[in-house]
Write an enzyme that holds these catalytic residues in place. Structure first.
Site, mmCIF file in Angstrom:
data_model
loop_
_atom_site.group_PDB
_atom_site.id
_atom_site.type_symbol
_atom_site.label_atom_id
_atom_site.label_comp_id
_atom_site.label_asym_id
_atom_site.label_seq_id
_atom_site.Cartn_x
_atom_site.Cartn_y
_atom_site.Cartn_z
ATOM 1 N N HIS A 1 -7.010 -18.014 52.704
ATOM 2 C CA HIS A 1 -6.346 -18.388 51.520
ATOM 3 C C HIS A 1 -7.486 -18.377 50.360
ATOM 4 O O HIS A 1 -7.497 -17.941 49.402
ATOM 5 C CB HIS A 1 -5.736 -19.609 51.432
ATOM 6 C CG HIS A 1 -4.266 -19.490 52.240
ATOM 7 N ND1 HIS A 1 -3.849 -20.368 53.222
ATOM 8 C CD2 HIS A 1 -3.158 -18.562 52.150
ATOM 9 C CE1 HIS A 1 -2.689 -20.013 53.768
ATOM 10 N NE2 HIS A 1 -2.264 -18.924 53.223
ATOM 11 N N LYS B 144 10.827 -22.795 56.938
ATOM 12 C CA LYS B 144 9.711 -23.280 57.917
ATOM 13 C C LYS B 144 9.723 -24.642 57.937
ATOM 14 O O LYS B 144 10.067 -25.539 57.122
ATOM 15 C CB LYS B 144 8.264 -22.892 57.003
ATOM 16 C CG LYS B 144 7.967 -21.341 56.947
ATOM 17 C CD LYS B 144 6.570 -21.145 56.261
ATOM 18 C CE LYS B 144 6.398 -19.726 56.458
ATOM 19 N NZ LYS B 144 5.057 -19.266 55.842
ATOM 20 N N ARG C 135 -2.947 -9.182 55.380
ATOM 21 C CA ARG C 135 -3.552 -9.121 56.527
ATOM 22 C C ARG C 135 -3.422 -7.801 57.265
ATOM 23 O O ARG C 135 -4.193 -7.409 58.012
ATOM 24 C CB ARG C 135 -3.430 -10.261 57.313
ATOM 25 C CG ARG C 135 -3.887 -11.834 56.699
ATOM 26 C CD ARG C 135 -3.592 -12.684 57.590
ATOM 27 N NE ARG C 135 -2.038 -12.649 57.782
ATOM 28 C CZ ARG C 135 -1.316 -13.722 58.359
ATOM 29 N NH1 ARG C 135 -2.018 -14.294 59.445
ATOM 30 N NH2 ARG C 135 0.054 -13.680 58.356
ATOM 31 N N SER D 225 -1.518 -19.499 58.909
ATOM 32 C CA SER D 225 -1.398 -21.057 58.836
ATOM 33 C C SER D 225 -0.397 -21.398 59.945
ATOM 34 O O SER D 225 -0.791 -22.479 60.738
ATOM 35 C CB SER D 225 -0.495 -21.535 57.575
ATOM 36 O OG SER D 225 -1.246 -21.355 56.365
#
Length: 159
Positions: A17, A41, A90, A128
């Site tokens: 990040h 989440k 990514r 993460s």
């Protein structure tokens, strides 16, 4: 003034990040990194902790502002006169997910464009969720996250 935003849950912020933020900040006059609530989440860090960690991890980026929001990105960017959304990618899977979000944001805020930045190769494997899982099992997160996050993870996950 060119203003851009990077959004996410950042639970926690990773070195990947921070790399995206550094690169994005060089392209604009002001970069906002905004922590948004993601009800899908389960968070390890609460909103205030994530904002504080982001501020500490990005203190070296002069034109970066950290904020938080619970609404739609499109509403936030209209309110703050931001017309560039920057997202890190990514993988091809990220692209498929992100292009749909970009199109929805374009529908809701036609004045805004989304720019995709490819993650630097050394950060491709960092997520993460992977960092959270590693930390929860006592694994070494050194080099995956900023030092302030490493210490916060140790304090949060020590049993």
């Amino acid at each position: 003034m060119k203003k851009a935003i990077c959004t996410g849950s950042f639970d926690p912020v990773t070195n990947g990040h921070v790399d995206i933020f550094e690169r994005a900040a060089r392209m604009v006059d002001e970069l906002t990194v905004c922590v948004f609530m993601n009800n899908k989440k389960k968070s390890l860090f609460d909103m205030r902790e994530r904002v504080d960690l982001l501020r500490e991890a990005t203190v070296h980026i002069d034109n970066l502002v950290v904020d938080s929001s619970e609404g739609l990105v499109s509403d936030y960017i209209k309110k703050h006169d931001i017309n560039i959304i920057i997202r890190g990618l990514r993988s091809a899977t990220d692209f498929e997910y992100e292009v749909n979000k970009a199109q929805m944001n374009r529908h809701l805020a036609p004045e805004a464009d989304t720019i995709f930045l490819l993650t630097a190769p050394e950060f491709l494997f960092i997520s993460s969720s992977g960092v959270r899982e590693l930390a929860e099992f006592g694994g070494d997160v050194h080099g995956l996250v900023p030092e302030c996050v490493e210490f916060a993870l140790q304090n949060k996950t020590q049993k």
